[in-house]
Design a protein around this motif. Structure first.
Motif, PDB file in Angstrom:
ATOM      1  N   GLU A 275      71.551  97.576  56.116  1.00  0.00           N
ATOM      2  CA  GLU A 275      71.799  96.950  57.421  1.00  0.00           C
ATOM      3  C   GLU A 275      72.223  95.505  57.263  1.00  0.00           C
ATOM      4  O   GLU A 275      73.116  95.022  57.981  1.00  0.00           O
ATOM      5  N   CYS A 276      71.604  94.752  56.318  1.00  0.00           N
ATOM      6  CA  CYS A 276      71.969  93.350  56.068  1.00  0.00           C
ATOM      7  C   CYS A 276      73.391  93.232  55.562  1.00  0.00           C
ATOM      8  O   CYS A 276      74.163  92.368  56.015  1.00  0.00           O
ATOM      9  N   GLU A 278      75.726  95.312  56.099  1.00  0.00           N
ATOM     10  CA  GLU A 278      76.625  95.681  57.202  1.00  0.00           C
ATOM     11  C   GLU A 278      76.857  94.494  58.133  1.00  0.00           C
ATOM     12  O   GLU A 278      77.984  94.236  58.584  1.00  0.00           O
ATOM     13  N   SER A 279      75.747  93.641  58.401  1.00  0.00           N
ATOM     14  CA  SER A 279      75.867  92.471  59.274  1.00  0.00           C
ATOM     15  C   SER A 279      76.773  91.416  58.647  1.00  0.00           C
ATOM     16  O   SER A 279      77.644  90.844  59.326  1.00  0.00           O
ATOM     17  N   ASP A 281      79.127  91.942  56.404  1.00  0.00           N
ATOM     18  CA  ASP A 281      80.502  92.460  56.388  1.00  0.00           C
ATOM     19  C   ASP A 281      81.179  92.271  57.749  1.00  0.00           C
ATOM     20  O   ASP A 281      82.387  91.951  57.823  1.00  0.00           O
ATOM     21  N   LYS A 282      80.392  92.369  58.829  1.00  0.00           N
ATOM     22  CA  LYS A 282      80.954  92.175  60.158  1.00  0.00           C
ATOM     23  C   LYS A 282      81.407  90.734  60.360  1.00  0.00           C
ATOM     24  O   LYS A 282      82.487  90.454  60.900  1.00  0.00           O
ATOM     25  N   LYS A 283      80.534  89.766  59.898  1.00  0.00           N
ATOM     26  CA  LYS A 283      80.884  88.347  60.031  1.00  0.00           C
ATOM     27  C   LYS A 283      82.128  88.009  59.215  1.00  0.00           C
ATOM     28  O   LYS A 283      83.021  87.280  59.658  1.00  0.00           O
ATOM     29  N   THR A 285      84.513  90.030  58.452  1.00  0.00           N
ATOM     30  CA  THR A 285      85.665  90.626  59.136  1.00  0.00           C
ATOM     31  C   THR A 285      86.123  89.748  60.288  1.00  0.00           C
ATOM     32  O   THR A 285      87.328  89.563  60.511  1.00  0.00           O
ATOM     33  N   ASP A 286      85.150  89.180  61.057  1.00  0.00           N
ATOM     34  CA  ASP A 286      85.512  88.310  62.193  1.00  0.00           C
ATOM     35  C   ASP A 286      86.249  87.074  61.712  1.00  0.00           C
ATOM     36  O   ASP A 286      87.254  86.663  62.326  1.00  0.00           O
ATOM     37  N   LYS A 287      85.735  86.402  60.633  1.00  0.00           N
ATOM     38  CA  LYS A 287      86.403  85.202  60.108  1.00  0.00           C
ATOM     39  C   LYS A 287      87.805  85.543  59.610  1.00  0.00           C
ATOM     40  O   LYS A 287      88.756  84.781  59.819  1.00  0.00           O
ATOM     41  N   LYS A 725      84.221  81.771  55.177  1.00  0.00           N
ATOM     42  CA  LYS A 725      84.335  83.168  54.737  1.00  0.00           C
ATOM     43  C   LYS A 725      83.846  83.346  53.312  1.00  0.00           C
ATOM     44  O   LYS A 725      83.134  84.323  52.989  1.00  0.00           O
ATOM     45  N   SER A 732      76.682  88.323  50.787  1.00  0.00           N
ATOM     46  CA  SER A 732      76.812  89.772  50.734  1.00  0.00           C
ATOM     47  C   SER A 732      76.638  90.294  49.313  1.00  0.00           C
ATOM     48  O   SER A 732      76.019  91.333  49.097  1.00  0.00           O
TER      49      SER A 732
END
Length: 942
Positions: A275-276, A278-279, A281-283, A285-287, A725, A732
């Motif tokens: 889960e960590c 995954e969080s 990786d989301k950040k 992706t946003d940057k 980034k 990660s």
């Protein structure tokens, strides 16, 4: 002869006497028709309407019949128009069926020649066979049961034939026939008894083989039961294996559950790290998306900067094009000055030409003359062409009409060919050999006669014989003899010779105007056209010039016409009358016949019209040839004028070109000066164009500076986002390493889990396979025992299985032993048993058949004897009475006559008959009455 007649017959013999035609037969016909008889019973006409007096629309017959307690009055009204009848009994309406039942109850048989013999049916009575005469006599004067007994005897005889077997025909007298039939039946019974004994011996021989067959069948039944139990034993063994594997699978399932519970905490930590990751990786992706948007905006600014560079280049390109355009204008001005100078030099060098107008005027005058002449020729050609088209159109019309007339002639010839083939062959020969005859020869009259109106053809055809209709007509006897020889062809044809002195113009005995008041409208001759020889022959032979044709009015007053006109032949609308005067009594009498429909002359050709059309066609052909010659001359003259016209126009063109050259040069120089003036007005100011271009470039450079500033700011923002980034990517990576450590620990524990899972899967698969095997074996066992899926094993099978071995090895050994024993019984099959059963059944059936036939024979002998006695004795007495009276009548005429019962074989009841034998001359012997041996009078007397 009469309109109303009442006849009251007395007892015994009634005689009606009168001369021919006084109505004697009318009374006989009335009796027959009034008693529900058909016209065919009388033999005169086929419709009841034809029996009504001529000129009347209705006829009535009323007959009173004697019957106790009250007489019956039967009335029949006959309508001529629709040929129908109305029936009345005691003056009350009734049906034909009711009338027939009343007449049959009185034993009246108008269709029986032994009871009712009309004059026209005497010949048919003589044609009756002996058998038919007997049956007619039984029906007419015998007791009602006599004919019924006769029919029963014939049926008995037919059944007797069925009982007989094939054997030689035994010749004997009539008294022994019945004993022969019994002997035949006894022979049949004896043969059946012998067959029964042979079948019993054959069954005894089959008995031992049948017992061996049944013993073999017991072994086969035991083999079948063993084969039925074997799949049930196999199923039970596999079912026990299935239960053992099922228990092992449940134990493996419990062990797998315990291992999974021990691994649960490690699994939870691995899920938290996932889960960590995954969080993070989301950040990341946003940057990356923000960086991508800024990069896209930066690229758009760079594209706008490049676009400004292109605009500056376009301004420079437009300025260069202006300079090139100005240089091109200067070059065109120089070239125009040079062309003007050259044309001026050519114009100055041209000498003053002579005056060409007189030559031009001469050519124009000659052209006008040519055009006028050509117009006249075109008009003549148009007129001649129109006339030619009209002639051709008229020619086509004539050809079509001639084709129609030829079709009619072809139809008549086909009719001739179909009816009289020899006559048609002779016609073909005549058309090929007309040169052999000296005078005119006319084809068959049916081809030469042309009706003026086809509806009158029936009068001519009914007047002229069919033989003459297909006859050839010759003007000389010599020509007719040549034709009849006809190269020795064997053809049956008719030929006639016209009279030497023409009769075609003969006048009638009285003018037609005198006959108009009787309804006559023409003589036969005026209804048709024919060649002169044919018309002369018809006037001479058939007097067609003196035979009048009338209408329905003539028919209605025919008696008056015959008396007043004294005409010998008369035609009305539908009938032909022939009037004759008796040489003995000087009385006038007439005969009339209905006109037959026309067959030969309904399609006629107008010969005058045909000849006129052929003459018109020849005239048109000559006219068309003349028109073609005139058109050819005009077309040649037209071509000559066209050639001369083209030559003059070419000369005129050359003169005009010489005259127009000077004017063309002067006009061209003027046009060039105008063009030069326009070029000088279109000058471009290059200095002003250069200044305007510099102003535009300066404005674009200011816009470029602004774009560069914006691009620099965007690059700074992109760098700061990339730093953030990179930090997220490091975090990660750290979490992923922790996850890998946990998964390594989990993997070591998972080996034991996978082993447990594999063991569970193997047991589950084995359980599935054993389940399928159980189902297949159970299905096979049910099929062997022929059981449905939901049906339990029957008790008889359970009981039989208990006495058999319980293991597969014992069952297979027992099976081999029984199969070996069953194979020892060779040479046996089911057909022996079937034959044994069949023979046994046949023995039983044959025994029953012989008993039944014996009883049937006894009944048959009793019935035939009783019926024969009740039929034959009264019949013999009846025929003896007839013979006695018949012989007495003939004796009174000094002749001999006998009537007897004719019997060929006493048992053949359908061959019994009445024989009539007569002798009219003392020098002859008695002869049987037949349609051929006696004369007509002798048959009538008999």
């Amino acid at each position: 002869t009469y309109d109303i007649c009442e006849v009251r017959p007395g007892p015994n013999l009634n005689m009606i006497v009168g001369a021919n035609g006084t109505g004697k037969s009318s009374i006989v016909c009335a009796i027959c028709l009034g008693l529900a008889g058909k016209p065919s019973f009388i033999g005169r006409a086929d419709k009841v309407g034809l029996f009504v007096k001529q000129g009347c629309l209705k006829g009535v017959v009323e007959i009173e019949l004697s019957k106790t307690p009250d007489n019956i009055i039967i009335t029949r009204e006959i309508q001529v128009v629709n040929n129908t009848s109305a029936w009345f009994i005691n003056r009350k309406p009734a049906t034909l069926r009711t009338v027939e039942e009343q007449i049959a109850a009185l034993n009246i048989q108008v269709d029986n020649l032994c009871q009712f013999l009309p004059q026209d049916k005497v010949g048919e009575f003589a044609k009756l066979s002996k058998i038919e005469l007997l049956e007619a006599t039984e029906k007419s004067i015998g007791p009602p049961e006599m004919y019924q007994f006769h029919c029963e005897l014939k049926n008995f005889r037919e059944k007797e034939r069925e009982l007989e077997v094939n054997m030689h025909i035994i010749k004997t007298d009539s008294s022994d026939c019945r004993e022969i039939s019994i002997i035949k039946f006894k022979n049949l019974c004896r043969d059946k008894t012998n067959s029964l004994e042979k079948m019993r011996q054959r069954v005894e021989r089959y008995k031992q083989d049948v017992e061996r067959y049944h013993e073999r069948k017991r072994h086969l039944d035991l083999i079948e039961m063993l084969e039925r139990k074997r799949p049930w034993v196999e199923y039970e063994a596999v079912r026990q294996q299935h239960e053992e594997v099922k228990q092992s699978r449940e134990q493996a399932k419990e062990e797998l559950k315990n291992i999974k519970e021990m691994q649960s905490p490690v699994t939870k930590k691995i899920q938290e790290t996932e889960e960590c990751i995954e969080s993070l990786d989301k950040k990341i992706t946003d940057k990356a998306a923000e960086i991508k948007d800024i990069s896209q905006e930066c690229k758009q600014k760079q594209d706008a900067l490049e676009m400004k560079e292109k605009q500056i280049e376009e301004i420079h390109q437009a300025l260069r094009m202006k300079k090139d355009e100005e240089m091109d204008r200067q070059r065109k001005i120089h070239n125009t000055h040079k062309v003007i100078e050259d044309w001026k030099n050519e114009l100055s060098t041209m000498a003053v030409h002579e005056d060409l107008q007189p030559q031009t005027d001469a050519i124009n005058n000659e052209l006008k003359k040519l055009q006028k002449e050509r117009a006249n020729i075109d008009s003549d050609i148009s007129d001649l062409t129109a006339e030619k088209m009209n002639q051709e159109r008229e020619n086509r019309r004539i050809i079509d009409r001639l084709g129609q007339l030829n079709n009619i002639m072809n139809m008549k010839e086909e009719n001739l060919k179909g009816r009289f083939r020899d006559t048609h062959s002779a016609l073909m020969w005549l058309r090929k050999n007309k040169d052999k005859f000296k005078k005119k020869v006319c084809e068959p009259m049916m081809l030469e006669i042309n009706m003026k109106n086809n509806r009158y053809a029936k009068y001519v055809e009914n007047h002229i014989s069919a033989n003459d209709m297909r006859a050839f007509v010759f003007e000389s006897q010599e020509d007719m003899e040549i034709f009849l020889m006809r190269d020795h062809q064997k053809l049956r044809v008719n030929a006639v010779c016209a009279p030497a002195e023409s009769c075609a113009e003969s006048l009638p005995s009285r003018p037609l105007e005198e006959l108009h008041r009787y309804g006559f409208f023409s003589y036969l001759r005026e209804l048709f056209d024919a060649p002169h020889p044919v018309m002369s022959y018809l006037c001479s032979q058939y007097r067609v010039h003196d035979v009048p044709v009338g209408t329905e009015k003539t028919r209605n007053m025919i008696e008056r016409v015959i008396q007043e006109t004294k005409l010998k032949q008369i035609y009305t609308a539908e009938e032909k009358y022939i009037v004759k005067v008796s040489a003995y009594t000087n009385l006038t009498f007439s005969t009339n016949t209905s006109l037959k429909a026309a067959q030969f002359l309904t399609s006629s050709v107008d010969t005058d019209e045909r000849k006129q059309l052929e003459n018109q066609q020849q005239n048109i052909s000559n006219t068309l040839k003349s028109l073609d010659m005139r058109l050819t001359t005009l077309f040649e003259r037209q071509k000559h004028l066209e050639r001369r016209d083209n030559e003059l126009r070419q000369q005129k063109k050359e003169l005009l070109e010489k005259e127009n050259r000077r004017r063309q040069l002067e006009s061209k120089i003027g046009v060039k000066y105008d063009s030069l003036k326009q070029l000088e007005q279109d000058a471009i100011n290059l200095e002003k164009e250069s200044e305007r271009a510099n102003v535009k470039i300066k404005e674009i450079n200011i816009q470029k500076v602004k774009l560069v500033t914006e691009i620099m700011q965007l690059i700074k923002n992109c760098i700061s986002l990339n730093i953030v980034k990179a930090d997220l990517v490091l975090q990660s990576t750290t979490v992923a390493a922790e996850k890998n450590r946990l998964e390594s620990e989990y993997k070591a524990a998972s080996i034991q889990l996978r082993a447990a899972e594999q063991q569970f899967r193997d047991l589950d698969e084995r359980k599935r396979i054993l389940t399928e095997n159980c189902k297949e074996l159970l299905k096979k066992a049910r099929q062997v025992c022929k059981l449905s899926p939901d049906q339990h094993l029957p008790k008889e099978f359970q009981t039989a299985f208990q006495s058999l071995p319980t293991s597969l090895e014992e069952i297979d050994a027992f099976l081999n032993e029984e199969k070996t024993r069953a194979s020892c019984f060779t040479g046996l099959n089911a057909s022996i048993v079937e034959e044994y059963n069949k023979q046994t059944q046949e023995i039983q059936q044959l025994t029953e058949y012989l008993e039944e036939k014996k009883n049937e024979l006894d009944n048959y002998k009793q019935n035939i004897s009783k019926v024969k006695e009740r039929w034959l004795n009264p019949l013999k007495k009846l025929i003896e009475q007839i013979n006695e009276k018949f012989s007495n009548f003939f004796s009174s005429m000094q002749c001999v006559g006998e009537v007897d019962l004719h019997v060929e074989n006493e048992e053949e009841y359908d061959k019994y008959g009445i024989r009539i034998r007569v002798k009219f001359h003392s020098s002859t012997e008695l002869h049987e009455l037949t349609p051929y041996h006696q004369s007509g009078g002798e048959k009538s007397v008999s």
